[in-house]
Scaffold this motif. Structure first.
Motif, PDB file in Angstrom:
ATOM      1  N   ASP A 129       6.369  12.125  -6.677  1.00  0.00           N
ATOM      2  CA  ASP A 129       7.704  12.239  -7.279  1.00  0.00           C
ATOM      3  C   ASP A 129       8.782  11.876  -6.268  1.00  0.00           C
ATOM      4  OD1 ASP A 129       6.606  13.123  -9.671  1.00  0.00           O
ATOM      5  OD2 ASP A 129       6.586  15.213  -8.989  1.00  0.00           O
ATOM      6  N   CYS A 130       8.557  10.743  -5.566  1.00  0.00           N
ATOM      7  CA  CYS A 130       9.490  10.341  -4.516  1.00  0.00           C
ATOM      8  C   CYS A 130      10.752   9.716  -5.113  1.00  0.00           C
ATOM      9  CB  CYS A 130       8.818   9.346  -3.569  1.00  0.00           C
ATOM     10  SG  CYS A 130       8.501   7.758  -4.360  1.00  0.00           S
ATOM     11  N   ASP A 131      11.729   9.578  -4.244  1.00  0.00           N
ATOM     12  CA  ASP A 131      12.990   8.957  -4.645  1.00  0.00           C
ATOM     13  C   ASP A 131      12.773   7.457  -4.842  1.00  0.00           C
ATOM     14  OD1 ASP A 131      16.015   9.169  -4.877  1.00  0.00           O
ATOM     15  OD2 ASP A 131      15.767   7.619  -3.343  1.00  0.00           O
TER      16      ASP A 131
ATOM     17  N   GLU B  51       0.833  -1.206   0.000  1.00  0.00           N
ATOM     18  CA  GLU B  51       0.000   0.000   0.000  1.00  0.00           C
ATOM     19  C   GLU B  51       0.868   1.257   0.000  1.00  0.00           C
ATOM     20  OE1 GLU B  51      -3.961  -1.707   2.344  1.00  0.00           O
ATOM     21  OE2 GLU B  51      -2.382  -0.650   3.461  1.00  0.00           O
ATOM     22  N   LYS B  52       1.944   1.215   0.799  1.00  0.00           N
ATOM     23  CA  LYS B  52       2.863   2.350   0.868  1.00  0.00           C
ATOM     24  C   LYS B  52       3.568   2.563  -0.475  1.00  0.00           C
ATOM     25  CE  LYS B  52       5.077   5.596   3.106  1.00  0.00           C
ATOM     26  NZ  LYS B  52       4.373   6.796   3.604  1.00  0.00           N
TER      27      LYS B  52
ATOM     28  N   LYS C 249      12.176   1.184  -3.246  1.00  0.00           N
ATOM     29  CA  LYS C 249      12.966  -0.033  -3.039  1.00  0.00           C
ATOM     30  C   LYS C 249      12.976  -0.448  -1.575  1.00  0.00           C
ATOM     31  CE  LYS C 249      16.194   0.413  -6.928  1.00  0.00           C
ATOM     32  NZ  LYS C 249      17.615   0.564  -7.306  1.00  0.00           N
ATOM     33  N   SER C 250      13.015   0.541  -0.687  1.00  0.00           N
ATOM     34  CA  SER C 250      13.034   0.254   0.749  1.00  0.00           C
ATOM     35  C   SER C 250      11.756  -0.458   1.187  1.00  0.00           C
ATOM     36  CB  SER C 250      13.210   1.549   1.537  1.00  0.00           C
ATOM     37  OG  SER C 250      13.141   1.307   2.932  1.00  0.00           O
TER      38      SER C 250
END
Length: 203
Positions: free
Chosen positions: A176-178, A167-168, A183-184
Motif C-alpha cells: 500500500d505504498c504511495d 523489480e522494485k 512514479k519515482s
C-alpha cells in the motif's frame, strides 16, 4: 652377376638409384617451399583482413550509443590492439596491464586463459558502479590452433538499472505504498534508458 648377364655394370644401377633419390628429395624440397610460401601468403592475407576488420569496427563504434571496449591479445598475453577505455588502461602492453584493479585483473586473466584453451567465454564485470558484459572468442590460425583472443565489453549499466527499477516497482505494487514512490522508480528506469535518450534527440 645378373647385371653382367644383361650387360649393365653394377655401379650404373647404384648410380641411377642415387640420382633418382636426389631428384625425389629436390622435388619434395621444392614442394615444401611452395607450401611454405602459400602458407605465408595466407597468413599475411588473414592478418591484413583482421586489421581491416578491426579498423572497420573502430570506426563503427566511434559514435556508438552504447560504450564498447574491444581488444585483441596474442598467445603470450601481448596486447595486439585495443579500442575504448571502459574499464581498461589506456596503453597496456600485455593482458596483466589492462586492468588497474587487482580483482578485475585476476578474474580477467583467468577468463582469458580459458579462452586461449579454445573456449568461448562470457562473464560480467562490475567496476566503479558500472556493469559490463564481456565476451571472449578464441582467434584461430588456418590450422584451427588458438593463437589469441578477441574480446569485447559492453556497458550494460543502464539495462541493469532499468531491471532493478522494474523489480522494485513490482514490489511496491504489492504493497500500500504511495503512488509517488512508484512514479519515482519508473522515472529512474526511463532516465537510465539510452534508447529513450536517442529517441528524444531525434524528435
Amino acid at each position: 652377376m645378373r647385371d653382367a648377364i644383361f650387360g649393365i655394370p653394377h655401379f650404373f644401377s647404384l648410380n641411377s638409384i642415387f640420382i633418382f633419390m636426389k631428384s625425389s628429395l629436390e622435388k619434395r624440397k621444392n614442394e615444401n617451399i611452395e607450401k611454405l610460401k602459400s602458407l605465408c601468403e595466407q597468413l599475411n592475407t588473414r592478418d591484413d583482413q583482421i586489421k581491416r576488420d578491426l579498423k572497420m569496427f573502430e570506426g563503427f563504434f566511434a559514435n556508438f550509443p552504447i560504450p564498447v571496449t574491444m581488444w585483441s591479445i596474442g598467445k603470450n598475453h601481448a596486447v595486439l590492439a585495443k579500442w575504448g577505455n571502459a574499464f581498461t588502461c589506456n596503453e597496456p602492453k600485455n593482458l596483466e596491464e589492462m586492468f588497474e584493479c587487482s580483482l578485475l585483473r585476476d578474474e580477467s586473466v583467468k577468463k582469458h586463459e580459458e579462452a586461449l584453451s579454445g573456449n568461448q567465454v562470457t562473464y560480467f564485470i562490475e567496476h566503479e558502479n558500472k556493469i559490463f558484459w564481456c565476451k571472449l572468442v578464441p582467434r584461430e590460425d588456418i590450422t584451427q590452433a588458438t593463437v589469441g583472443v578477441l574480446g569485447m565489453a559492453w556497458d550494460v549499466t543502464s539495462n541493469a538499472i532499468m531491471v532493478h527499477c522494474l523489480e522494485k516497482t513490482l514490489e511496491l505494487l504489492e504493497t500500500d505504498c504511495d503512488v509517488g514512490m512508484i512514479k519515482s522508480e519508473i522515472s529512474k528506469a526511463l532516465n537510465a534508458s539510452r534508447l529513450k535518450k536517442m529517441l528524444d534527440e531525434r524528435e
